[in-house]
Design a protein around this motif. Structure first.
Motif: not given
Length: 473
Positions: A74-75, A77-79, A81-83, A105, A109
């Motif tokens: 989750a960490v 793939w969140t990174g 997506a935000l990137s 953020l 991450l």
């Protein structure tokens, strides 16, 4: 403060930020796709065991609060997506404070991942990405003019990357001073690319020119990054050209691309028309940028002392946040290339006639007829570590035997990191590791055999491992 704003760098900042976010994207995707086999709960060096023995103060990370493979995914793939969002310009479409929070953020991450990544994340480009990512928090967005202090901090980071690498070469292997290192380097580098064979066979006088140009770019040009324009732009373009040469000649993860990104901080784009109108810079932002500038100035004592020392270290972080590090690469160059080749057999009894089948890795040399592939800026962590394993069995001791046992189990996550699985139907009964001496073929050998490499068996890398011995009694 009129001196604070540098609107002439608006386009350079935009490209720099989008490109830096793209590097973040590659890094997060690389982590998401490889972590289970390397540091997952059943990985080669499991993160939970690391977290139990290393306290938060020694490795600040969100995972000290909680770790599970699902949470790590989750960490990561969140990174990613935000990137991707920042790469597409999302940080320029929100208020300044929100934009800074997005960059912060990303840094938190990725810091959380690196600080539990152990040997798989021990490369200099991890710290370089974190340091650049931290400075990007204070680079502003389209709502304000680029802050000159942050641009200078990015140039100072680029200076340490280039000058540190130049010093470690000049002080290190004598072949750098003799201009002969590239007689070997293209062949013996960790992960050759599709053009490395051709670079290796360039005329030796041209290799001398390559090394001499490298010395100029790394030992002289970095000082010009702080000169008035257009000299600083010229210096940045020299760095950019050198880095593109390195991109073409090998696979060095995102090191070269990130160095190119940093060079954009010195490129003056005032001649570009249609510059956007920037709003006033908030006082709180100016204070934050100045505070970070003072912080970097104080923390620079350690890397400066390291660069001036005769015992200069490469790729050293002086704090757990990976801020203001020292950099360098290839202080010594290996003359011979050795590769660890892993083989397996499904025969229960090993004899002189046993048929062994070879596991192929994605990036590192294996099949002599296979042209090396281009992987950078993506980072194949296991392939890179196999290069170090060939140099020093003790370096690979914490994880190599576990890797062989995972192959005996046909571990799905480990096999995903490999190019081929020679045992798709059932696990092998035995696996072994052999050490080979590899060299690039000559033009004549390539024409006659179609092989890019020639290899010669050196001997066993270690004792074979059998499935029966690995099974619980």
């Amino acid at each position: 403060m009129e001196w604070f704003a540098a609107p002439e760098y608006w386009l350079s900042r935009t490209v720099l930020q989008r490109a830096l976010a793209a590097v973040y994207l590659v890094a997060f995707v690389s982590a998401a796709l490889q972590f289970r086999a390397l540091i997952g709960e059943r990985g080669l060096t499991p993160a939970p065991a690391f977290l139990r023995r290393v306290p938060f103060r020694a490795s600040p990370s969100l995972f000290h609060r909680h770790y599970s493979d699902r949470f790590f995914a989750a960490v990561a793939w969140t990174g990613a997506a935000l990137s991707a969002a920042v790469t597409l310009g999302a940080a320029d479409r929100v208020p300044l404070a929100v934009s800074m929070a997005m960059w912060a953020l990303l840094w938190v991450l990725y810091l959380s991942i690196v600080n539990i990544g152990q040997t798989w994340y021990s490369f200099g480009w991890e710290s370089l990405l974190l340091e650049a990512g931290f400075l990007a928090v204070f680079l502003g967005n389209a709502g304000v003019a680029p802050p000159l202090p942050t641009l200078l901090l990015l140039r100072w980071l680029l200076f340490r990357v280039e000058f540190g690498a130049g010093l470690i070469k000049w002080r290190g292997d004598a072949c750098w001073r003799r201009l002969t290192c590239l007689d070997y380097h293209h062949e013996t580098q960790p992960m050759p690319g599709p053009l490395s064979w051709f670079f290796h066979h360039l005329p030796r006088p041209l290799h001398r020119v390559e090394v001499a140009a490298n010395h100029v770019t790394q030992l002289v040009v970095p000082f010009l990054l702080f000169a008035p324009q257009p000299v600083a732009t010229g210096a940045a373009l020299a760095v950019l050209g050198t880095q593109l040469w390195l991109v073409a000649s090998g696979n060095f993860s995102w090191l070269n691309w990130l160095t190119i990104v940093l060079a954009l901080s010195a490129v003056d784009t005032s001649s570009v028309h249609d510059a956007p109108a920037h709003g006033p810079t908030p006082l709180w932002f100016e204070v934050a940028v100045i505070a970070v500038t003072v912080l970097v100035a104080v923390l620079s004592w350690w890397p400066v002392r390291n660069m001036l020392s005769r015992r200069q270290e490469m790729n050293r972080s002086f704090n757990r946040l990976h801020l203001v590090n020292t950099y360098g690469a290839f202080g010594s160059v290996t003359r011979l290339r050795h590769e660890v080749v892993i083989e397996g057999t499904d025969e229960e009894e090993v004899t002189d006639t046993t048929r062994w089948r070879e596991y192929e890795f994605r990036g590192k040399p294996g099949d002599v007829r296979r042209l090396p592939r281009q992987w950078a800026p993506y980072h194949l962590r296991l392939d890179w570590m196999m290069w170090f394993a060939a140099l020093s069995p003790s370096y690979a001791a914490p994880w190599f035997t576990r890797l062989l046992r995972k192959l005996l189990e046909s571990d799905r996550d480990v096999l995903r990191l490999l190019r081929t699985d020679p045992f798709p139907d059932a696990p092998p009964a035995h696996v072994r590791a052999l050490l080979y001496r590899y060299r690039f073929t000559t033009w004549r050998e390539l024409r006659s055999t179609g092989a890019w490499w020639d290899r010669e068996l050196v001997g066993p890398y270690g004792p074979p491992v059998s499935r029966r011995a690995s099974e619980p009694g």
